[in-house]
Design an enzyme around this catalytic site. Structure first.
Site, PDB file in Angstrom:
ATOM      1  N   THR A 138      60.230  47.426  42.807  1.00 41.54           N
ATOM      2  CA  THR A 138      59.821  46.585  41.674  1.00 41.54           C
ATOM      3  C   THR A 138      59.769  45.131  42.135  1.00 41.54           C
ATOM      4  O   THR A 138      60.164  44.816  43.251  1.00 41.54           O
ATOM      5  CB  THR A 138      60.821  46.730  40.510  1.00 41.54           C
ATOM      6  OG1 THR A 138      62.132  46.429  41.011  1.00 41.54           O
ATOM      7  CG2 THR A 138      60.806  48.139  39.948  1.00 41.54           C
ATOM      8  N   SER A 172      42.850  41.209  35.071  1.00 43.45           N
ATOM      9  CA  SER A 172      42.755  41.246  33.600  1.00 43.45           C
ATOM     10  C   SER A 172      44.056  40.759  32.981  1.00 43.45           C
ATOM     11  O   SER A 172      44.050  40.036  31.978  1.00 43.45           O
ATOM     12  CB  SER A 172      42.475  42.675  33.125  1.00 43.45           C
ATOM     13  OG  SER A 172      41.272  43.128  33.675  1.00 43.45           O
ATOM     14  N   TRP A 198      33.130  39.543  33.252  1.00 46.06           N
ATOM     15  CA  TRP A 198      33.840  40.820  33.120  1.00 46.06           C
ATOM     16  C   TRP A 198      34.512  40.825  31.744  1.00 46.06           C
ATOM     17  O   TRP A 198      35.169  39.854  31.362  1.00 46.06           O
ATOM     18  CB  TRP A 198      34.859  40.991  34.248  1.00 46.06           C
ATOM     19  CG  TRP A 198      35.481  42.349  34.229  1.00 46.06           C
ATOM     20  CD1 TRP A 198      36.753  42.669  33.863  1.00 46.06           C
ATOM     21  CD2 TRP A 198      34.842  43.579  34.545  1.00 46.06           C
ATOM     22  NE1 TRP A 198      36.946  44.025  33.954  1.00 46.06           N
ATOM     23  CE2 TRP A 198      35.777  44.610  34.362  1.00 46.06           C
ATOM     24  CE3 TRP A 198      33.540  43.917  34.954  1.00 46.06           C
ATOM     25  CZ2 TRP A 198      35.475  45.957  34.585  1.00 46.06           C
ATOM     26  CZ3 TRP A 198      33.247  45.257  35.173  1.00 46.06           C
ATOM     27  CH2 TRP A 198      34.206  46.250  34.997  1.00 46.06           C
ATOM     28  N   SER A 228      41.848  38.075  40.912  1.00 45.85           N
ATOM     29  CA  SER A 228      42.008  39.539  40.937  1.00 45.85           C
ATOM     30  C   SER A 228      42.112  40.017  42.385  1.00 45.85           C
ATOM     31  O   SER A 228      41.364  39.545  43.253  1.00 45.85           O
ATOM     32  CB  SER A 228      40.806  40.220  40.280  1.00 45.85           C
ATOM     33  OG  SER A 228      40.789  41.601  40.607  1.00 45.85           O
ATOM     34  N   HIS A 261      37.723  43.178  45.885  1.00 41.16           N
ATOM     35  CA  HIS A 261      37.694  41.710  45.811  1.00 41.16           C
ATOM     36  C   HIS A 261      37.984  41.058  47.174  1.00 41.16           C
ATOM     37  O   HIS A 261      38.173  41.762  48.167  1.00 41.16           O
ATOM     38  CB  HIS A 261      38.644  41.236  44.713  1.00 41.16           C
ATOM     39  CG  HIS A 261      38.092  41.539  43.340  1.00 41.16           C
ATOM     40  ND1 HIS A 261      37.925  40.580  42.363  1.00 41.16           N
ATOM     41  CD2 HIS A 261      37.623  42.687  42.801  1.00 41.16           C
ATOM     42  CE1 HIS A 261      37.396  41.138  41.284  1.00 41.16           C
ATOM     43  NE2 HIS A 261      37.208  42.416  41.525  1.00 41.16           N
ATOM     44  N   HIS A 277      58.211  40.690  29.118  1.00 40.28           N
ATOM     45  CA  HIS A 277      58.922  41.020  27.880  1.00 40.28           C
ATOM     46  C   HIS A 277      59.341  39.847  26.987  1.00 40.28           C
ATOM     47  O   HIS A 277      59.977  40.074  25.956  1.00 40.28           O
ATOM     48  CB  HIS A 277      60.209  41.832  28.183  1.00 40.28           C
ATOM     49  CG  HIS A 277      60.065  42.845  29.260  1.00 40.28           C
ATOM     50  ND1 HIS A 277      59.682  44.146  29.014  1.00 40.28           N
ATOM     51  CD2 HIS A 277      60.252  42.767  30.605  1.00 40.28           C
ATOM     52  CE1 HIS A 277      59.645  44.820  30.161  1.00 40.28           C
ATOM     53  NE2 HIS A 277      59.973  44.016  31.123  1.00 40.28           N
ATOM     54  N   ASN A 294      54.698  43.575  29.589  1.00 43.58           N
ATOM     55  CA  ASN A 294      55.192  43.868  30.932  1.00 43.58           C
ATOM     56  C   ASN A 294      53.982  44.069  31.823  1.00 43.58           C
ATOM     57  O   ASN A 294      53.386  45.147  31.854  1.00 43.58           O
ATOM     58  CB  ASN A 294      56.092  45.097  30.954  1.00 43.58           C
ATOM     59  CG  ASN A 294      56.567  45.375  32.383  1.00 43.58           C
ATOM     60  OD1 ASN A 294      56.265  44.601  33.305  1.00 43.58           O
ATOM     61  ND2 ASN A 294      57.288  46.447  32.589  1.00 43.58           N
ATOM     62  N   ARG A 333      54.171  43.012  35.133  1.00 48.18           N
ATOM     63  CA  ARG A 333      54.714  42.646  36.440  1.00 48.18           C
ATOM     64  C   ARG A 333      54.040  43.465  37.548  1.00 48.18           C
ATOM     65  O   ARG A 333      53.704  44.637  37.344  1.00 48.18           O
ATOM     66  CB  ARG A 333      56.228  42.939  36.479  1.00 48.18           C
ATOM     67  CG  ARG A 333      57.040  42.036  35.588  1.00 48.18           C
ATOM     68  CD  ARG A 333      58.497  42.418  35.599  1.00 48.18           C
ATOM     69  NE  ARG A 333      58.717  43.790  35.161  1.00 48.18           N
ATOM     70  CZ  ARG A 333      59.877  44.271  34.730  1.00 48.18           C
ATOM     71  NH1 ARG A 333      60.940  43.477  34.705  1.00 48.18           N
ATOM     72  NH2 ARG A 333      60.000  45.523  34.349  1.00 48.18           N
ATOM     73  N   GLU A 376      24.001  51.249  47.585  1.00 47.12           N
ATOM     74  CA  GLU A 376      24.600  51.253  46.235  1.00 47.12           C
ATOM     75  C   GLU A 376      24.250  49.951  45.507  1.00 47.12           C
ATOM     76  O   GLU A 376      24.303  48.868  46.100  1.00 47.12           O
ATOM     77  CB  GLU A 376      26.120  51.390  46.344  1.00 47.12           C
ATOM     78  CG  GLU A 376      26.776  51.741  45.031  1.00 47.12           C
ATOM     79  CD  GLU A 376      28.279  52.051  45.146  1.00 47.12           C
ATOM     80  OE1 GLU A 376      28.842  52.478  44.138  1.00 47.12           O
ATOM     81  OE2 GLU A 376      28.864  51.857  46.231  1.00 47.12           O
TER      82      GLU A 376
HETATM   83  C1  LIG Z   1      35.171  37.858  36.525  1.00 53.96           C
HETATM   84  C2  LIG Z   1      36.265  38.883  36.426  1.00 53.96           C
HETATM   85  N1  LIG Z   1      37.308  38.665  35.614  1.00 53.96           N
HETATM   86  C3  LIG Z   1      38.318  39.549  35.507  1.00 53.96           C
HETATM   87  C4  LIG Z   1      38.315  40.720  36.229  1.00 53.96           C
HETATM   88  C5  LIG Z   1      39.445  41.687  36.054  1.00 53.96           C
HETATM   89  O1  LIG Z   1      40.142  41.928  37.228  1.00 53.96           O
HETATM   90  P1  LIG Z   1      40.928  43.318  37.418  1.00 53.96           P
HETATM   91  O2  LIG Z   1      39.911  44.352  37.746  1.00 53.96           O
HETATM   92  O3  LIG Z   1      41.851  43.037  38.551  1.00 53.96           O
HETATM   93  O4  LIG Z   1      41.628  43.603  36.152  1.00 53.96           O
HETATM   94  C6  LIG Z   1      37.247  41.007  37.076  1.00 53.96           C
HETATM   95  C7  LIG Z   1      37.216  42.272  37.823  1.00 53.96           C
HETATM   96  O5  LIG Z   1      36.393  42.580  38.611  1.00 53.96           O
HETATM   97  C8  LIG Z   1      36.193  40.069  37.186  1.00 53.96           C
HETATM   98  O6  LIG Z   1      35.131  40.310  37.968  1.00 53.96           O
END
Ligand SMILES: Cc1ncc(COP(=O)(O)O)c(C=O)c1O
Length: 425
Positions: free
Chosen positions: A61, A89, A120, A215, A220, A247, A277, A279, A360
């Site tokens: 952890t 995210s 995204w 990210s 990435h 938390h 959470n 983490r 692709e």
């Molecule tokens: C512009 C952007 N923001 C946020 C994210 C979210 O990242 P994660 O996939 O690590 O949650 C991405 C993912 O590709 C992204 O391209």
């Protein structure tokens, strides 16, 4: 590394090399749909041994490797502090909750935040979930970044913040954006999930506002399998984010900032805020330590490949690549392209051709997100039309860019495109 001595590390290296070799042989024997995929693995023996070390020392952890990785990332990013989380995210989520943080509110629920419509989607959901009112801004099909004229036009007395995204690694025009933000007293947060290492005027993106998200997903600039980071301009911001990360708990932060005297509680289990959470694990941070060392070489290779590819595109009709400001140094995430509006073929025709050739392809992030089924769920999507985003939606696509794509791969990709385009000369 702590639990493995030199001898066990050497033995492990041998075993992992064997395993990687046999897995690549098995993969090579399988029919492959793409010889030019969107992404390729960038980790190997170093990262895997580091993860095994965490497991063998029973420190899986969030632990000292996370702290070390945060410190080293802050040094790379040239910012005061950093907070690691389990995804990009989650980094976006914490950044927006930092704005409406009950513990230290910078904005009020219902305040308006400007967000580009091509991004995204979790960037958008974060702002909505944090209780902010999202007002969408159109995106320039020339740069793939926020349309600054539309941004200025969308500002009202209710507007309190801008959530930028440096899409595809091409930095937003920060001079004009900072000018607008200062004139209207707007806070800035930055999504840099596709832009690790990109700079505007010599300053790394992610350092222009009150926080920048990154990210470390597989494809990435560097990977921790899943993972993310928030760059912070000061240690207090990092502390607020750390409490939100775990938390609402007063752990791993500067205790002096929080008043808990007078409460009949065990001070080791003090809750000073709400929180999630999100983490990371120390396995992810261990990956990060090695990947961060390799990042400058990865990014240099990405730049070399992208420059060659874009030079080729500049000499062709009917395809355009993103324009770059002379003040920007992009850190390309992929190879994004738009078919020109006068092209005698459609996006569908060229992408089907490429896919059939083993290359692709995918849309530019999500295109115009208002045109997805989710657009029906929220009024925010129905307020406007977005001509720039529509152009990207209808004419844009991207190809992969990995430091592990070879020169031969790139040559073959350009030959493949040239063959398609030669039909229209
Ligand atoms: C512009 C952007 N923001 C946020 C994210 C979210 O990242 P994660 O996939 O690590 O949650 C991405 C993912 O590709 C992204 O391209």
């Amino acid at each position: 590394m702590s639990s493995l001595n030199n001898e066990s590390t050497r033995k492990l290296e041998g075993v992992i090399e064997l395993l990687l070799e046999s897995s690549s042989r098995i993969n090579e024997a399988k029919p492959r749909r793409y010889w030019y995929p969107l992404s390729l693995a960038t980790y190997g023996v170093d990262e895997i041994i580091e993860a095994i070390d965490s497991m063998c020392s029973f420190r899986t952890t969030m632990w000292e490797k996370t702290l070390l990785f945060e410190r080293r990332f802050a040094a790379y990013q040239n910012c005061a502090d950093c907070v690691m989380v389990n995804s990009g995210s989650s980094a976006d989520l914490l950044l927006t909750f930092l704005l409406t943080n009950p513990c230290n509110p910078l904005l009020q629920p219902g305040d308006e935040i400007l967000v580009p419509i091509v991004t995204w989607p979790t960037q958008i959901w974060s702002a909505m979930m944090a209780g902010l009112k999202v007002r969408f801004v159109d995106v320039s099909p020339e740069t793939l970044n926020i349309d600054v004229d539309d941004l200025a036009a969308k500002i009202s007395p209710k507007t309190k913040a801008i959530f930028l995204v440096h899409l595809m690694g091409n930095p937003c025009p920060m001079d004009r954006i900072l000018e607008i933000a200062t004139a209207h007293n707007l806070l800035i947060i930055e999504d840099c999930c596709e832009a690790l290492g990109a700079e505007w005027d010599g300053i790394k993106v992610g350092n222009f506002g009150i926080g920048g998200s990154f990210s470390f997903f597989f494809s990435h600039h560097m990977t921790t399998m899943e993972g993310g980071m928030i760059a912070c301009p000061n240690a207090l911001t990092a502390d607020h984010l750390k409490i939100l990360r775990a938390h609402g708990w007063l752990r791993n932060v500067d205790l002096a900032q929080h008043e808990i005297a007078g409460y009949d509680i065990d001070p080791r289990y003090a809750f000073v805020n709400w929180g999630f959470n999100v983490r990371p694990t120390d396995l992810q941070a261990g990956f990060g330590l090695h990947q961060l060392q390799k990042l400058p070489i990865f990014n240099q290779r990405r730049e070399e490949l992208a420059n060659r590819f874009f030079k080729f595109i500049d000499g062709e009709l009917f395809l355009q690549r993103p324009l770059v400001s002379p003040r920007a140094r992009p850190s390309w995430f992929s190879l994004p392209l738009l078919i020109t509006s006068d092209a005698p073929f459609s996006r569908k025709e060229i992408t089907i051709y490429l896919e059939n050739q083993g290359v692709e392809t995918r849309p530019i992030v999500a295109g115009n997100i208002a045109r997805h089924p989710v657009g029906k769920l929220f009024d925010a999507f129905e307020q406007d039309t977005y001509l720039g985003a529509d152009a990207i939606h209808e004419r844009g696509f991207y190809l992969g860019l990995s430091p592990f794509h070879s020169d031969e791969d790139l040559n073959k990709l350009m030959d493949c495109l040239q063959q398609f385009l030669s039909k229209y000369k």
